[in-house]
Motif scaffolding. Structure first.
Motif, PDB file in Angstrom:
ATOM      1  N   ALA A   1     -13.275  39.740  -0.296  1.00  0.00           N
ATOM      2  CA  ALA A   1     -13.367  39.055   1.219  1.00  0.00           C
ATOM      3  C   ALA A   1     -15.073  39.218   1.292  1.00  0.00           C
ATOM      4  O   ALA A   1     -15.880  39.704   0.289  1.00  0.00           O
ATOM      5  N   ASP A   2     -15.349  38.117   2.072  1.00  0.00           N
ATOM      6  CA  ASP A   2     -16.721  37.706   2.207  1.00  0.00           C
ATOM      7  C   ASP A   2     -17.595  38.925   2.562  1.00  0.00           C
ATOM      8  O   ASP A   2     -18.690  39.180   2.186  1.00  0.00           O
ATOM      9  N   SER A   3     -17.141  39.551   3.480  1.00  0.00           N
ATOM     10  CA  SER A   3     -17.917  40.839   3.854  1.00  0.00           C
ATOM     11  C   SER A   3     -18.161  42.051   2.817  1.00  0.00           C
ATOM     12  O   SER A   3     -19.011  42.787   2.907  1.00  0.00           O
ATOM     13  N   MET A   4     -17.287  41.887   1.640  1.00  0.00           N
ATOM     14  CA  MET A   4     -17.263  42.835   0.600  1.00  0.00           C
ATOM     15  C   MET A   4     -18.145  42.419  -0.540  1.00  0.00           C
ATOM     16  O   MET A   4     -18.632  43.055  -1.579  1.00  0.00           O
ATOM     17  N   LYS A   5     -18.450  41.019  -0.763  1.00  0.00           N
ATOM     18  CA  LYS A   5     -19.250  40.632  -1.832  1.00  0.00           C
ATOM     19  C   LYS A   5     -20.667  41.104  -1.967  1.00  0.00           C
ATOM     20  O   LYS A   5     -21.421  41.278  -1.041  1.00  0.00           O
ATOM     21  N   GLY A   6     -20.809  41.356  -3.251  1.00  0.00           N
ATOM     22  CA  GLY A   6     -22.290  41.826  -3.355  1.00  0.00           C
ATOM     23  C   GLY A   6     -22.430  43.348  -3.521  1.00  0.00           C
ATOM     24  O   GLY A   6     -23.353  43.932  -3.980  1.00  0.00           O
ATOM     25  N   ARG A   7     -21.644  44.180  -2.647  1.00  0.00           N
ATOM     26  CA  ARG A   7     -21.781  45.436  -2.469  1.00  0.00           C
ATOM     27  C   ARG A   7     -20.585  46.210  -3.236  1.00  0.00           C
ATOM     28  O   ARG A   7     -20.634  47.309  -3.825  1.00  0.00           O
ATOM     29  N   PHE A   8     -19.359  45.564  -3.358  1.00  0.00           N
ATOM     30  CA  PHE A   8     -18.172  46.027  -4.010  1.00  0.00           C
ATOM     31  C   PHE A   8     -17.792  45.380  -5.198  1.00  0.00           C
ATOM     32  O   PHE A   8     -17.875  44.218  -5.208  1.00  0.00           O
ATOM     33  N   THR A   9     -17.229  45.905  -6.226  1.00  0.00           N
ATOM     34  CA  THR A   9     -16.797  45.478  -7.411  1.00  0.00           C
ATOM     35  C   THR A   9     -15.488  46.066  -7.739  1.00  0.00           C
ATOM     36  O   THR A   9     -15.447  47.288  -8.026  1.00  0.00           O
ATOM     37  N   ILE A  10     -14.579  45.360  -8.200  1.00  0.00           N
ATOM     38  CA  ILE A  10     -13.203  45.552  -8.399  1.00  0.00           C
ATOM     39  C   ILE A  10     -13.417  45.332  -9.925  1.00  0.00           C
ATOM     40  O   ILE A  10     -13.714  44.515 -10.689  1.00  0.00           O
ATOM     41  N   SER A  11     -12.366  46.374 -10.644  1.00  0.00           N
ATOM     42  CA  SER A  11     -12.249  46.142 -12.215  1.00  0.00           C
ATOM     43  C   SER A  11     -11.044  46.882 -12.631  1.00  0.00           C
ATOM     44  O   SER A  11     -10.368  47.573 -11.668  1.00  0.00           O
ATOM     45  N   ARG A  12     -10.739  46.769 -13.806  1.00  0.00           N
ATOM     46  CA  ARG A  12      -9.388  47.481 -14.132  1.00  0.00           C
ATOM     47  C   ARG A  12      -9.434  48.036 -15.812  1.00  0.00           C
ATOM     48  O   ARG A  12     -10.289  47.560 -16.352  1.00  0.00           O
ATOM     49  N   ASP A  13      -8.685  48.847 -15.893  1.00  0.00           N
ATOM     50  CA  ASP A  13      -8.564  49.341 -17.296  1.00  0.00           C
ATOM     51  C   ASP A  13      -7.230  49.511 -17.530  1.00  0.00           C
ATOM     52  O   ASP A  13      -6.345  49.844 -17.196  1.00  0.00           O
ATOM     53  N   PHE A  14      -6.889  48.218 -18.450  1.00  0.00           N
ATOM     54  CA  PHE A  14      -5.458  47.969 -18.448  1.00  0.00           C
ATOM     55  C   PHE A  14      -4.745  49.063 -19.427  1.00  0.00           C
ATOM     56  O   PHE A  14      -3.591  49.412 -19.191  1.00  0.00           O
ATOM     57  N   ALA A  15      -5.509  49.555 -20.178  1.00  0.00           N
ATOM     58  CA  ALA A  15      -5.146  50.771 -21.305  1.00  0.00           C
ATOM     59  C   ALA A  15      -4.722  52.205 -20.359  1.00  0.00           C
ATOM     60  O   ALA A  15      -3.688  52.803 -20.850  1.00  0.00           O
ATOM     61  N   LYS A  16      -5.330  52.313 -19.139  1.00  0.00           N
ATOM     62  CA  LYS A  16      -5.269  53.302 -18.404  1.00  0.00           C
ATOM     63  C   LYS A  16      -4.339  52.806 -17.308  1.00  0.00           C
ATOM     64  O   LYS A  16      -3.875  53.891 -16.292  1.00  0.00           O
ATOM     65  N   ASN A  17      -3.810  51.857 -17.113  1.00  0.00           N
ATOM     66  CA  ASN A  17      -3.065  51.065 -15.926  1.00  0.00           C
ATOM     67  C   ASN A  17      -3.902  51.549 -14.557  1.00  0.00           C
ATOM     68  O   ASN A  17      -3.367  51.949 -13.693  1.00  0.00           O
ATOM     69  N   THR A  18      -5.140  51.411 -14.710  1.00  0.00           N
ATOM     70  CA  THR A  18      -5.766  51.900 -13.488  1.00  0.00           C
ATOM     71  C   THR A  18      -6.993  50.528 -13.206  1.00  0.00           C
ATOM     72  O   THR A  18      -7.300  50.089 -13.836  1.00  0.00           O
ATOM     73  N   VAL A  19      -7.051  50.373 -11.860  1.00  0.00           N
ATOM     74  CA  VAL A  19      -8.002  49.814 -11.045  1.00  0.00           C
ATOM     75  C   VAL A  19      -8.923  50.561 -10.513  1.00  0.00           C
ATOM     76  O   VAL A  19      -8.615  51.677  -9.856  1.00  0.00           O
ATOM     77  N   TYR A  20     -10.240  50.050 -10.341  1.00  0.00           N
ATOM     78  CA  TYR A  20     -11.285  50.752  -9.643  1.00  0.00           C
ATOM     79  C   TYR A  20     -11.940  49.783  -8.610  1.00  0.00           C
ATOM     80  O   TYR A  20     -11.826  48.537  -8.725  1.00  0.00           O
ATOM     81  N   LEU A  21     -12.460  50.362  -7.730  1.00  0.00           N
ATOM     82  CA  LEU A  21     -13.238  49.781  -6.688  1.00  0.00           C
ATOM     83  C   LEU A  21     -14.632  50.545  -6.496  1.00  0.00           C
ATOM     84  O   LEU A  21     -14.441  51.849  -5.864  1.00  0.00           O
ATOM     85  N   GLN A  22     -15.529  50.050  -6.985  1.00  0.00           N
ATOM     86  CA  GLN A  22     -16.917  50.385  -6.981  1.00  0.00           C
ATOM     87  C   GLN A  22     -17.646  49.955  -5.864  1.00  0.00           C
ATOM     88  O   GLN A  22     -17.810  48.843  -5.494  1.00  0.00           O
ATOM     89  N   MET A  23     -17.957  51.081  -4.926  1.00  0.00           N
ATOM     90  CA  MET A  23     -18.779  50.499  -3.657  1.00  0.00           C
ATOM     91  C   MET A  23     -20.060  51.196  -3.465  1.00  0.00           C
ATOM     92  O   MET A  23     -20.278  52.377  -3.687  1.00  0.00           O
ATOM     93  N   ASN A  24     -20.994  50.126  -3.243  1.00  0.00           N
ATOM     94  CA  ASN A  24     -22.351  50.800  -3.251  1.00  0.00           C
ATOM     95  C   ASN A  24     -22.882  50.159  -1.804  1.00  0.00           C
ATOM     96  O   ASN A  24     -22.369  49.394  -1.201  1.00  0.00           O
ATOM     97  N   SER A  25     -24.016  50.656  -1.532  1.00  0.00           N
ATOM     98  CA  SER A  25     -24.859  50.643  -0.365  1.00  0.00           C
ATOM     99  C   SER A  25     -23.714  50.865   0.503  1.00  0.00           C
ATOM    100  O   SER A  25     -23.804  49.795   1.559  1.00  0.00           O
ATOM    101  N   LEU A  26     -23.387  51.882   0.719  1.00  0.00           N
ATOM    102  CA  LEU A  26     -22.262  52.075   1.783  1.00  0.00           C
ATOM    103  C   LEU A  26     -22.673  52.232   3.295  1.00  0.00           C
ATOM    104  O   LEU A  26     -24.063  52.817   3.404  1.00  0.00           O
ATOM    105  N   LYS A  27     -21.912  51.677   4.255  1.00  0.00           N
ATOM    106  CA  LYS A  27     -22.644  51.747   5.547  1.00  0.00           C
ATOM    107  C   LYS A  27     -21.459  52.373   6.569  1.00  0.00           C
ATOM    108  O   LYS A  27     -20.208  52.578   6.133  1.00  0.00           O
ATOM    109  N   PRO A  28     -21.745  52.935   7.712  1.00  0.00           N
ATOM    110  CA  PRO A  28     -20.901  53.613   8.444  1.00  0.00           C
ATOM    111  C   PRO A  28     -19.828  52.655   8.847  1.00  0.00           C
ATOM    112  O   PRO A  28     -18.709  53.229   8.805  1.00  0.00           O
TER     113      PRO A  28
END
Length: 122
Positions: A61-88
């Motif tokens: 989503a446009d509002s998440m670009k640059g601060r949030f990063t989605i990634s996956r680990d196929f071997a662990k069947n896991t997806v991540y959401l790294q969230m930086n510079s968090l705001k209220p």
């Protein structure tokens, strides 16, 4: 059926970071896309990011670009959401979701996790 379990939520100060995790189980072979959504109090659920489960591709989503990063680990069947510079205003329940249809830009998700609370406050 696919089961999704999120973890990693919590309380963080403005400017801080959190990494959410979502582990899938069950009929994982049917999944083509994993995504994250969020729902703030009194607001509708909104899309945050998605990732192709078997190919390469991410969508934000446009509002998440640059601060949030989605990634996956196929071997662990896991997806991540790294969230930086968090705001209220990032305070919300964050949901993991999975869908069978391949396009990462459509929102026709089939399976949902129970959600994990993220609170950003000083």
């Amino acid at each position: 059926q696919v089961q999704l379990v999120e973890s990693g939520g919590g309380l963080v100060q403005p400017g801080g970071s959190l990494r959410l995790s979502c582990t899938a189980s069950g009929s994982i072979s049917s999944i083509n896309v994993m995504g994250w959504f969020r729902q703030a109090p009194g607001k509708e659920r909104e899309f945050a990011a998605s990732i192709s489960w078997r190919a390469y591709g991410t969508y934000y989503a446009d509002s998440m670009k640059g601060r949030f990063t989605i990634s996956r680990d196929f071997a662990k069947n896991t997806v991540y959401l790294q969230m930086n510079s968090l705001k209220p205003e990032d305070t919300a329940v964050y949901y993991c979701a999975a869908k069978i249809s391949p396009p990462i830009v459509t929102l026709d998700y089939d399976y949902w996790g129970q959600g994990t609370q993220v609170s950003v406050s000083s």
